[in-house]
Design a protein around this motif. Structure first.
Motif, PDB file in Angstrom:
ATOM      1  N   LEU A 139       0.842  -1.183   0.000  1.00  0.00           N
ATOM      2  CA  LEU A 139       0.000   0.000   0.000  1.00  0.00           C
ATOM      3  C   LEU A 139       0.880   1.237   0.000  1.00  0.00           C
ATOM      4  CD1 LEU A 139      -1.480   0.649   3.566  1.00  0.00           C
ATOM      5  CD2 LEU A 139       0.382  -0.927   3.152  1.00  0.00           C
ATOM      6  N   PRO A 140       0.373   2.324  -0.614  1.00  0.00           N
ATOM      7  CA  PRO A 140       1.141   3.575  -0.623  1.00  0.00           C
ATOM      8  C   PRO A 140       0.965   4.310   0.700  1.00  0.00           C
ATOM      9  CG  PRO A 140      -0.902   3.861  -1.842  1.00  0.00           C
ATOM     10  CD  PRO A 140      -0.865   2.417  -1.419  1.00  0.00           C
ATOM     11  N   LEU A 141       2.067   4.782   1.274  1.00  0.00           N
ATOM     12  CA  LEU A 141       2.018   5.539   2.517  1.00  0.00           C
ATOM     13  C   LEU A 141       2.884   6.786   2.378  1.00  0.00           C
ATOM     14  CD1 LEU A 141       2.467   2.749   5.239  1.00  0.00           C
ATOM     15  CD2 LEU A 141       0.353   3.903   4.625  1.00  0.00           C
ATOM     16  N   THR A 142       2.443   7.867   3.002  1.00  0.00           N
ATOM     17  CA  THR A 142       3.282   9.054   3.068  1.00  0.00           C
ATOM     18  C   THR A 142       4.418   8.790   4.049  1.00  0.00           C
ATOM     19  OG1 THR A 142       2.062  10.030   4.904  1.00  0.00           O
ATOM     20  CG2 THR A 142       1.240  10.474   2.665  1.00  0.00           C
ATOM     21  N   PRO A 143       5.495   9.550   3.989  1.00  0.00           N
ATOM     22  CA  PRO A 143       6.578   9.367   4.960  1.00  0.00           C
ATOM     23  C   PRO A 143       6.092   9.488   6.400  1.00  0.00           C
ATOM     24  CG  PRO A 143       7.326  10.737   3.142  1.00  0.00           C
ATOM     25  CD  PRO A 143       5.847  10.535   2.945  1.00  0.00           C
ATOM     26  N   GLU A 144       5.129  10.381   6.645  1.00  0.00           N
ATOM     27  CA  GLU A 144       4.604  10.533   8.002  1.00  0.00           C
ATOM     28  C   GLU A 144       3.848   9.295   8.442  1.00  0.00           C
ATOM     29  OE1 GLU A 144       4.175  12.676   5.527  1.00  0.00           O
ATOM     30  OE2 GLU A 144       5.568  14.254   6.174  1.00  0.00           O
TER      31      GLU A 144
END
Length: 327
Positions: A5-10
Motif C-alpha cells: 500500500l502507498p504511505l506518506t513518509p509521516e
C-alpha cells in the motif's frame, strides 16, 4: 500473502514495524485466536494490519521474546480470555493489554528460560517431523488398503466444466480438474456419502439449566492436525446460548470447519466425554439404521484424516480470505 500500500513518509513513520516489536492479535471471530502474539523480526519496510496491536517493550527490563513466550502460555492465555469480550467478534483493547501482568525475573534468568524454551522447541520439531513421517505412511496405508490412488497435482488455471455441473455450483475452485478426477475415482470405488454413515449431532446445552454453568471446553486450536487428538482447556462458564454449546461424547468425531485448522479431525475418547465444543466444529455421531452398522468409527476417523478426505474438504470450501466448509 504479501500486501502493498502507498504511505506518506509521516504515515510510514507512525506505523513502521521495528525488529523487536510485538504483534498482538486484538480481534478475531474465534476467541482462541485473540491474544496470539509474536516478535517481529523481518528486514525492510513493514506496517501492521488493523486487527493487530504493536507493542514495544522496555528492553532494559524484559526481552520481547520472553514476554510473548509467557503470553502464549496457559496462564497468559487465561488473562486474555478473562478480559476479552465477544460481540460478533472477540476483541481486547489497548488498555486491557496494558493491564496484563507479566512475571519479570532478572534479564539473565529470562535469557536462561528462553534458551531452555528454544531447546524444547527444537526437540518438539524433531518429534513432529518423526510423527509426520509416521502419519504420512499411515495415509498411504489407508488409501492403499482401499485401492485409492490420488490424482497428480494439476496447476491448470483455465479449464472447462459442463454447464449442468456449473448450474449446480458456480464455483471455479470446485470444478478444478484434480478435484473432479478424485470424485471420479471415488465413484469407481463405490464410495458413499458421509451422511449415510454418520449423522451430525444437534445435542446442545439446555439453555434453561446450562447458562451460568461451567464445562470443560474444546476449542479449534485444541485439535492437533498432526496427531488427530483433542484436548480440553480449563472449565469455561457458559454465558449465553449463542456461545459454544455443542455437547460431545466418547466415540464422536470432531471435524473443524473453519480456519486455522480447517479439516482437522479428532476422535473423542472417554476422558473428554461430556465436554462442550466450539461451534466451529461439526460433531459426527452414531446413526442407527437397518443398513448401517456403527462399528466403523476408527476407520472413518482414519480415512477422514487422509489426503483424499482433505482434498474433498478443500474442494467444498468457500469464503475467500476465511474459507470454511459446512455440514
Amino acid at each position: 500473502d504479501l500486501k502493498y500500500l502507498p504511505l506518506t513518509p509521516e504515515e510510514l513513520s507512525t506505523y513502521r514495524l521495528e525488529k523487536g516489536d510485538i504483534l498482538f492479535n486484538r480481534t478475531n471471530g474465534s476467541r482462541e485466536l485473540v491474544g496470539k502474539c509474536e516478535v517481529f523480526d523481518f528486514d525492510g519496510d513493514w506496517v501492521f494490519a488493523s486487527y493487530l496491536i504493536r507493542l514495544r517493550i522496555d528492553n532494559a527490563r524484559a526481552f520481547p521474546e520472553f514476554v510473548t513466550a509467557f503470553l502464549n502460555t496457559f496462564w497468559g492465555r487465561r488473562q486474555v480470555e478473562h478480559v476479552s469480550r465477544q460481540i460478533l467478534m472477540s476483541n481486547i483493547n489497548t488498555e486491557e493489554i496494558r493491564a496484563l501482568r507479566i512475571p519479570l525475573p532478572k534479564p539473565p534468568k529470562q535469557r536462561e528460560l528462553l534458551a531452555r524454551l528454544a531447546d524444547a522447541r527444537a526437540a518438539r520439531r524433531q518429534k513432529l517431523q518423526q510423527a509426520d513421517h509416521m502419519l504420512t505412511s499411515l495415509d498411504g496405508f489407508v488409501l492403499g488398503a482401499i485401492g485409492l490412488t490420488l490424482p497428480p497435482a494439476d496447476d491448470r488455471m483455465v479449464y472447462a466444466a459442463r454447464l449442468s455441473d456449473a448450474r449446480q455450483r458456480l464455483d471455479a475452485n470446485y470444478h478444478t480438474p484434480r478435484f473432479r478426477e478424485l470424485q471420479r475415482r471415488l465413484q469407481h470405488l463405490h464410495a458413499v456419502p458421509l451422511s449415510t454413515l454418520r449423522r451430525f449431532s444437534t445435542e446442545r446445552v439446555d439453555p434453561r439449566t446450562g447458562i451460568g454453568a461451567t464445562f470443560r471446553y474444546i476449542e479449534i486450536s485444541s485439535v492437533s492436525s498432526e496427531t488427530g487428538e483433542a484436548s480440553a482447556v480449563d472449565t469455561r462458564r457458559l454465558e449465553a446460548p449463542s456461545r459454544a454449546r455443542m455437547v460431545v461424547h466418547a466415540g464422536n468425531i470432531l471435524l473443524s470447519l473453519t480456519r486455522p485448522q480447517r479439516g482437522s479431525i479428532a476422535l473423542i475418547d472417554d476422558s473428554l466425554d461430556g465436554c462442550i465444543a466450539s461451534t466451529g466444529f461439526a460433531v459426527l455421531t452414531d446413526m442407527e439404521t437397518d443398513q448401517v452398522k456403527t462399528s466403523y468409527t476408527s476407520y472413518l476417523w482414519a480415512f477422514l484424516r487422509t489426503e483424499a478426505a482433505r482434498l474433498q474438504m478443500l474442494q467444498r470450501s468457500s469464503g475467500g480470505n476465511y474459507p470454511a466448509i459446512t455440514e
